[in-house]
Design an enzyme around this catalytic site. Sequence first.
Site, PDB file in Angstrom:
ATOM      1  N   ASP A  18       0.842  -1.202   0.000  1.00  0.00           N
ATOM      2  CA  ASP A  18       0.000   0.000   0.000  1.00  0.00           C
ATOM      3  C   ASP A  18       0.874   1.247   0.000  1.00  0.00           C
ATOM      4  O   ASP A  18       0.560   2.252  -0.644  1.00  0.00           O
ATOM      5  CB  ASP A  18      -0.927  -0.009   1.215  1.00  0.00           C
ATOM      6  CG  ASP A  18      -2.229   0.750   0.980  1.00  0.00           C
ATOM      7  OD1 ASP A  18      -2.188   1.806   0.325  1.00  0.00           O
ATOM      8  OD2 ASP A  18      -3.275   0.289   1.444  1.00  0.00           O
ATOM      9  N   HIS A  21       1.805   3.235  -3.230  1.00  0.00           N
ATOM     10  CA  HIS A  21       0.953   4.272  -3.824  1.00  0.00           C
ATOM     11  C   HIS A  21       1.490   5.671  -3.525  1.00  0.00           C
ATOM     12  O   HIS A  21       1.379   6.579  -4.356  1.00  0.00           O
ATOM     13  CB  HIS A  21      -0.473   4.179  -3.268  1.00  0.00           C
ATOM     14  CG  HIS A  21      -1.264   3.026  -3.764  1.00  0.00           C
ATOM     15  ND1 HIS A  21      -1.611   2.863  -5.090  1.00  0.00           N
ATOM     16  CD2 HIS A  21      -1.798   1.960  -3.101  1.00  0.00           C
ATOM     17  CE1 HIS A  21      -2.330   1.759  -5.227  1.00  0.00           C
ATOM     18  NE2 HIS A  21      -2.454   1.192  -4.034  1.00  0.00           N
ATOM     19  N   HIS A 200      -8.123  -3.414   7.863  1.00  0.00           N
ATOM     20  CA  HIS A 200      -7.224  -2.602   7.042  1.00  0.00           C
ATOM     21  C   HIS A 200      -7.798  -1.191   7.008  1.00  0.00           C
ATOM     22  O   HIS A 200      -8.817  -0.942   6.366  1.00  0.00           O
ATOM     23  CB  HIS A 200      -7.131  -3.185   5.632  1.00  0.00           C
ATOM     24  CG  HIS A 200      -6.295  -2.377   4.683  1.00  0.00           C
ATOM     25  ND1 HIS A 200      -4.937  -2.613   4.496  1.00  0.00           N
ATOM     26  CD2 HIS A 200      -6.606  -1.342   3.862  1.00  0.00           C
ATOM     27  CE1 HIS A 200      -4.469  -1.752   3.601  1.00  0.00           C
ATOM     28  NE2 HIS A 200      -5.461  -0.969   3.202  1.00  0.00           N
ATOM     29  N   HIS A 202      -7.606   3.135   6.586  1.00  0.00           N
ATOM     30  CA  HIS A 202      -6.945   4.306   6.003  1.00  0.00           C
ATOM     31  C   HIS A 202      -7.250   5.501   6.892  1.00  0.00           C
ATOM     32  O   HIS A 202      -8.256   5.539   7.600  1.00  0.00           O
ATOM     33  CB  HIS A 202      -7.377   4.536   4.554  1.00  0.00           C
ATOM     34  CG  HIS A 202      -6.616   3.692   3.583  1.00  0.00           C
ATOM     35  ND1 HIS A 202      -5.480   4.132   2.933  1.00  0.00           N
ATOM     36  CD2 HIS A 202      -6.794   2.415   3.182  1.00  0.00           C
ATOM     37  CE1 HIS A 202      -5.008   3.166   2.158  1.00  0.00           C
ATOM     38  NE2 HIS A 202      -5.792   2.108   2.295  1.00  0.00           N
ATOM     39  N   TYR A 291     -11.988   5.831  -3.171  1.00  0.00           N
ATOM     40  CA  TYR A 291     -10.853   4.904  -3.133  1.00  0.00           C
ATOM     41  C   TYR A 291      -9.553   5.690  -2.967  1.00  0.00           C
ATOM     42  O   TYR A 291      -9.241   6.565  -3.777  1.00  0.00           O
ATOM     43  CB  TYR A 291     -10.850   4.116  -4.436  1.00  0.00           C
ATOM     44  CG  TYR A 291     -10.010   2.875  -4.469  1.00  0.00           C
ATOM     45  CD1 TYR A 291     -10.192   1.851  -3.543  1.00  0.00           C
ATOM     46  CD2 TYR A 291      -9.052   2.700  -5.465  1.00  0.00           C
ATOM     47  CE1 TYR A 291      -9.435   0.692  -3.606  1.00  0.00           C
ATOM     48  CE2 TYR A 291      -8.294   1.543  -5.540  1.00  0.00           C
ATOM     49  CZ  TYR A 291      -8.486   0.543  -4.598  1.00  0.00           C
ATOM     50  OH  TYR A 291      -7.737  -0.608  -4.666  1.00  0.00           O
TER      51      TYR A 291
END
Length: 345
Positions: A18, A21, A200, A202, A291
């Site tokens: 991740d 990105h 998970h 963010h 997203y």
Amino acid sequence: MTFNPSKKLYISDVTLRDGSHAIRHQYTLDDVRAIARALDKAKVDSIEVAHGDGLQGSSFNYGFGRHTDLEYIEAVAGEISHAQIATLLLPGIGSVHDLKNAYQAGARVVRVATHCTEADVSKQHIEYARNLGMDTVGFLMMSHMIPAEKLAEQGKLMESYGATCIYMADSGGAMSMNDIRDRMRAFKAVLKPETQVGMHAHHNLSLGVANSIVAVEEGCDRVDASLAGMGAGAGNAPLEVFIAVAERLGWNHGTDLYTLMDAADDIVRPLQDRPVRVDRETLGLGYAGVYSSFLRHAEIAAAKYNLKTLDILVELGHRRMVGGQEDMIVDVALDLLAAHKENRA
């Protein structure tokens, strides 16, 4: 369910997947070796390695990686003695052939990731991974987009295919603590007692750590996090912060906090060409439920068409775009540009 603070948490680091990105998939092999050594020294349980969009994500649509997935996996395999190598596979991007190659290169854990309503496309890949003998995880992305009970049904499908752990992925960083509680309880209500669950998070609403803590309190077995929060959007739950909180709570995490703190500041943060933080654009991701990996693509489109990144992100949220629709970002930008010209006419 009674929470057991002495239960060993499985700490899953995602800095090398991740986190890719955040720097447009441009880790050098020396970067990944240094990060892997630090994570292994700190005794995390797994280190996820792949292009940000999983095996074979390196492409025109998602952005080309500096190196191949196998080069990254082999580089990490040569540096670790404690952690297992994990990887991510999105059916339709990566294939079972790619999974076999990743296994041969050293990966022993695979997270088969689908949009939260599309668990049925994971069957072939989950079954193949189990036949390889891999630790096989079902990974439901954009989990905020459907109700808790519907998400649990999708997790049950992945379990029926052979997944031994089901993850709730808050890919948009859009969920609150109550959202996490509801979904974790829904998972626990339908999954087998022996099936693990994972979180998970963010950090787009600054809730990555808080949501991970709540998930554990609700019986979560595995927690994703990354050094310095290195990840898409405002990043993932910062690993060193989560571990500091877990330590203060007396939880059994098995990792060394100070090694993680040093790695975050001395190795990872200097690699960021754009600060991984909550700012106008990344907050917009969480607010609009977009997203997280759309961020860098939207910034490029905004610069090209002289638009505001935030406007593009909010419109993507209105249209309920999901992972895999990166090509639509330019379409949205062109629609906004046309609307601006019409308004000026």
